[in-house]
Structure formats: structure tokens, C-alpha cells
Design a protein around this motif. Sequence first.
Motif, PDB file in Angstrom:
ATOM      1  N   VAL A 272       0.800  -1.228   0.000  1.00 22.47           N
ATOM      2  CA  VAL A 272       0.000   0.000   0.000  1.00 22.47           C
ATOM      3  C   VAL A 272       0.828   1.271   0.000  1.00 22.47           C
ATOM      4  N   THR A 273       2.057   1.201   0.500  1.00 22.90           N
ATOM      5  CA  THR A 273       2.852   2.431   0.556  1.00 22.90           C
ATOM      6  C   THR A 273       3.654   2.675  -0.724  1.00 22.90           C
ATOM      7  N   ASP A 274       3.652   1.729  -1.655  1.00 19.91           N
ATOM      8  CA  ASP A 274       4.480   1.877  -2.860  1.00 19.91           C
ATOM      9  C   ASP A 274       4.095   3.114  -3.667  1.00 19.91           C
ATOM     10  N   ALA A 275       5.112   3.862  -4.082  1.00 23.41           N
ATOM     11  CA  ALA A 275       4.855   5.040  -4.901  1.00 23.41           C
ATOM     12  C   ALA A 275       5.253   4.781  -6.342  1.00 23.41           C
ATOM     13  N   ASP A 276       5.904   3.668  -6.602  1.00 20.12           N
ATOM     14  CA  ASP A 276       6.409   3.391  -7.940  1.00 20.12           C
ATOM     15  C   ASP A 276       6.018   1.970  -8.335  1.00 20.12           C
ATOM     16  N   VAL A 277       5.250   1.841  -9.409  1.00 16.81           N
ATOM     17  CA  VAL A 277       4.829   0.505  -9.832  1.00 16.81           C
ATOM     18  C   VAL A 277       5.283   0.211 -11.268  1.00 16.81           C
ATOM     19  N   SER A 278       6.367   0.900 -11.691  1.00 13.17           N
ATOM     20  CA  SER A 278       6.803   0.711 -13.078  1.00 13.17           C
ATOM     21  C   SER A 278       7.294  -0.713 -13.313  1.00 13.17           C
ATOM     22  N   ALA A 279       7.962  -1.297 -12.320  1.00 17.70           N
ATOM     23  CA  ALA A 279       8.466  -2.662 -12.496  1.00 17.70           C
ATOM     24  C   ALA A 279       7.311  -3.649 -12.663  1.00 17.70           C
ATOM     25  N   GLN A 280       6.210  -3.405 -11.925  1.00 19.19           N
ATOM     26  CA  GLN A 280       5.045  -4.282 -12.047  1.00 19.19           C
ATOM     27  C   GLN A 280       4.491  -4.248 -13.471  1.00 19.19           C
ATOM     28  N   ALA A 281       4.458  -3.043 -14.071  1.00 22.93           N
ATOM     29  CA  ALA A 281       3.912  -2.929 -15.424  1.00 22.93           C
ATOM     30  C   ALA A 281       4.757  -3.729 -16.414  1.00 22.93           C
ATOM     31  N   VAL A 282       6.085  -3.631 -16.261  1.00 28.03           N
ATOM     32  CA  VAL A 282       6.974  -4.380 -17.169  1.00 28.03           C
ATOM     33  C   VAL A 282       6.759  -5.880 -16.991  1.00 28.03           C
TER      34      VAL A 282
END
Lengths: 305, 394
Positions: B210-220
Motif C-alpha cells: 500500500v505504501t508503494d509510490a512506484d509501480v513501473s516494475a510491475q507494469a513491465v
Amino acid sequence: MVDLVQYLVGGLTAGTLYGLVALGIVLLYRSSRVLNFAHGDLATLAAFVGFTVLLRRQPPTPFPIGPQTGWWSFLPAMAGALLAGALAGAAFYFLIIRPVKEATLLGRIVVTLGLALAINGLVVLVWGADTKVFPFPLSDVRVYRLGGVVISQLSLGLTTAGLLLVALLYLLVQRTRVGLAMRAVAQDLTAAQALGIPSRRIFALTWGLAGMLAAAAGILAAPVTLLTPFMMLDPFLKGFAAAVLGGMDSLPGAVLGGWLLGLAESLFAGYISFKFKTTLAFLIIILTLMLRPEGLLGREYRRRV
Amino acid sequence: MSRVRLLGTALLLVGLLLPVSLTAQERGISPTEIVIGSTLPLSGPAAYWGTGVGGGIDAFLRSVNDAGGVHGRKFRVVLRDDSYLPPRAVLNARELVERDGVFAIVGMIGTANAFAARDYIAESKTLWISPTTNDIFAGWRNRKYLFVTYPSYLNEGRILTQYAADKLGTKKIAVFYQNDEYGLGLLRGVKYGLSAAKGVKLVGQASYEVTDADVSAQAVKLRGSGADTVFIAATPGQGALIVREMAKLGWRPTLLATFTLGDPIMFVLAGEAWNDVYSTAYFPLPGLGDSKVDQMLATLIRYNAGLARSPYNALAGVTFIEPLVEALRRAGPDVTKDKIVTALESLRNWNGEVSRAVTFGPDRHQGLNRIHIVKSSGGKYVKITDWITYPTQY
């Protein structure tokens, strides 16, 4: 392969933000040994001030503006945010840190923790706790392609701005008389005072600069993470880890630490596990303190007597 | 002298308070007042939900108060902030019961929070209506004072997955989910749906904290899975971030999202990337022709202008509280907890201002078992299926 490079790009962008946060933390720590836990909330406060400046001519509708704005309306907002950060930083020093200078170091650190809570409460009170879009002149969705790898205008801008700020700060600290005074005060306060360096002004300047760095981190983070009173929770924690990794008294170390942490996180998340991504930052803090307590680029740790 | 006077005053105060506490039969109920409490994320990463839902509950009860209250009693609402943290939700539940002395707890956002607090609330024998979760209560024994009007994530995940398999040509699905009971519940729902949909596979999953501010790795990672459809089980902020990251990569799979992302703010946060997202709804969404719902929204906004920013969550808050208000009306002026339980259990296919088809009974405390599918386009959601019912579990 494309995925690997894409992970690296994501890691670098996040890492630049961590590095920027770390810079502010390190700048203060070097000169006053105070670990400023309010740094992240200062960044948030400044970003919200910038947001208000941006909105000043907008009609009051529930969802005021889209994600993009022109440079001409953004520049005053940026100036407002930076000014707010600097003023808030200097004000903390004069109103709170200086009056409690008799307190122990731990006491002063706890004061910053209280400040963090107070600022956060203030931001929620004034601007509300919901999520907002922070308009920015660079687009998060417009992208540049290189092979299969994609980098957004915003990521590129963020990284460039981060590098520029680091260079400017480095020049200021290493190449100017003010910077020399800052280093002198940090190394030996009594000797610096004896030589006629106005230590109070120098400390206030340092706090103001750190506040300005916080503001820069805030307005660069807000368009990426969306604007909320809690947006700096994660970047602050990571920035702190980056500072420890790079060395708490090294400015280049802060940036290097940020990048390494960003890259490590991104690769770890991509190839090992998303679930322990946040834990990784803590693990890095622990390992650094065990193996090289002064950090990668820090000078050897000496107790100041 | 002053000490004697102090003692006298104290005794007088005790004397004044004693009759009140002796005549009050039910905690949180006085001749003039009904105390209702909730614990919500008013700060932290899920604050958007908490302020909307809490604001909706508060505005609705104020409108009821201004219309004269219920049998001469006015509502007083105590909202406590838990920052979406389960331990604080437990603490807040305890404070609501033991310090604030609430008659009932309404809502409670977060499956993980409700899961953490449920045993305490059951032990304290407090009436608990509409925590925003459902499946964690199936098979749980202490449901005497628990009434749920919230849809089942398990069934929502199943229904959306089956719909995608049947109608949208989904062959490979991936899930972006919050790493707690909320996200995991929906992940289970997708798997449940896959067990019935032939030829469709779960090819990838990526979680976030819930605290994550960056989800770019998840998208890849999700793109790398080769999925043609992505199911999103996230907060509005992270939900918006992931579709933006996917748009950045130039990758646009079919998008399914849980109904908790039903607010128009998603179109603001995610922009065009939020068009053509399939989701569900459990009450008539505002602006789609149900005049009662639209009127209620206007009322809520009159009481709290900020709710215009979260119309869906504000209305959801009304669905949590209004069955209790109806039960208080039905139970008559002498309120006891057991009378309210009986009154709630008498609700059959009941329609409130926003709630639709709420049914409770002595053996049924899961008040709602239907949703319909919606599709987002041009800043709003359009209803694209009729109601789809699913079996009740308790």
C-alpha cells in the motif's frame, strides 16, 4: 533484454528521486548532525503550495485541471514551492531547532519527528487527504522509444532536473565562500565561530537550502506519484536508505546511493519478488551499517567530541 | 475550604450522572441521542476511500437529523482514523466501544482491518453493520450482531473473469493486486472464475504494497507475462499509476477493475487510460438515470461540498448506514440491540435511498448478493449487463 533495460530505466527514475531526497537529508546531517525526519513532509508541504499557486486562476470545480500545464503557468508555481520550502526550512531552524539547541542530539531528532506529524496534519487540514493530479509541463504518457525501451518525457525531465540540482549544489558547497563556511561550521563549530563565521546565518542557510531541495523533490515526485499528503512516505524512507548507503556526509554519495537503491529495487522486484521490495531498503541499511558504516563514499566514521 | 467545595462539586456531579447511567438501558442510546462510530482511513494511502465514505455517512446522518431524527433521537457520529493500518483499526474499535460508547459500528474500510478487528467486535457484542468486506465472514461463527451489505470480492472476481472469458475474448489473464487480504481475496476470485472458464489461463501476477509510490516494475512484469487481460485490485492511486505505466509502455490489454475504483476521480488520475475499463457496481451509479440516487448525491454535496470529488464513495457510505437507520425506524422508540437485530432481519428486498434489494433474515446476514457489470467511457460508467446474482454464504 528489453525488459531488463526497461527495469533499469524505471530504477534510475525512481533512484533520482531517492537521491534528491537523500541530498537534503545529507546536507543537514553534515552540518548539524540532525537527522531531519520532517524532510519528506516539508517536500509535501512545498508541493501543495505549488499546487495552490497553479490553481489560483482556475475556476473552483471538483476536478480542477488536467495532468498537463504550460511552462508559463508552471514556473510561478515552481518558484512558489521552492520559496515555501526554503522559508519553511529556515523558519524551523529559527523557531524550533535553535531554541532547543540545549537539547541532546536525540532530542532534536525527536523534535523533527514531531514536526513531521504537525506538517502532515496541517497539509491534511488545509488541502484534504484525497488524491490529486499535480499538473506538470512534461507529460507522463508522452514517451520516447529506443528500440523496445520506453522512457517518458516526465522521467527524462525528472532525471535531468535531478542531475542539474546535484551539480549546482556541489558547486555551491565546494566552490563558493558560502559553501566553505558551511563546511567549516560542519567540521568545527567553535573554531569557525572564532574565525568570525556567522554560524547562525550559515545554519539557517543550510536549513533553507535543505528545505528548497525538499521542495524540488516534492514537485518532481508529485506528478509521478500523484499529489497526496502522504506521497513522500515511501520516497522519504528510500531517500534515507540511500543516504545511509552513500554515506551520511557525502553529497555525491547521496545521489549514488539513490541510484543504486533505485536500480536494486527495480531489478529485485522484476526478477525476484515484489513482496520484499520495501524490505530491501531496510536490508540495505542494515548491511551498510554492518559492513561499511561510513557508507560507500562517506569518510570514515569518527565520533565528534 | 476549597477542597471541601471540590468534594461537594464532585459528589453533586456523580449524583447528577448516576440517574442517567441507571436509566440508560443500551450503550450509545439516550433519550435524545444515538451514537454511531466508525474507523476509517482518513489519512494514509487509502484516505481517498475513508474521507469519501466517512463524509457520506456523516452527511447522510446530518440530513436525517435535520429531518427530525428517528423517534426523536438525533445521531452523533464518531469517526476515528486508522490510516488503513489493521492494528490501529483494532485499537479504534476498542476505543469506539469502551470510550465513545457507540451503539453500533458502521463500515470499517479494508478487508485486513475488518479481519483484525472482528473478534474484538464480536466479543464486545457490538452491533456491526457493513464492514467493507464480505468473504472473510463466511464460515465464521460470531455473526449474531454482524450485518453485511457489501458485495463479495470472491464473486466479483469470478463474475468479471467469466465475463471477460465469454464476451471479451480473454485467453490469458494477469492480476495486479494489493498484497493483503483485499488484493488476495480478488486474486482468489479470478482463480475461481478461471476454474469455470475453459481455455483461459492465469499467466502472471504482480503485487504492490500500500505504501508503494512506484509501480513501473510491475507494469513491465505484467507485459512480460503475455497477458491479453489485466485485472486490477488496488487503491485508486495505485490503480491509476499502473494503467499509466502500462500506457507509457504502449501496452493496452483489456482492463478489468474491482468496483472500489468506481469514482470518477479515476478518469482524472489516470486520464484517457481509464477508458474502456470493465468493472462492477452494487447500487445504481449516479448520473445514470436513477433519480433517487442523484437526489441523495445532491443532498450529500449540500452538506459537504467536498463529497463532489468522491460521489461514488459518498453514496457507498450511505448504503452502509441506511439499513441501520431503517431498522431503528422499524424498531420503535424503545431501542434495544436485540430489537434492532430483529428489525434488520425483517428487511426483505428492501430499497433505501441508494441501497437496492437488501435482504436479511435470521439465517442470513449477508444482505446483498448481486452486482452488475459496467464499462467506463468518457468520464462515466455505463451499465452493460443486468444484475447478476451469486449464492449467499451466510
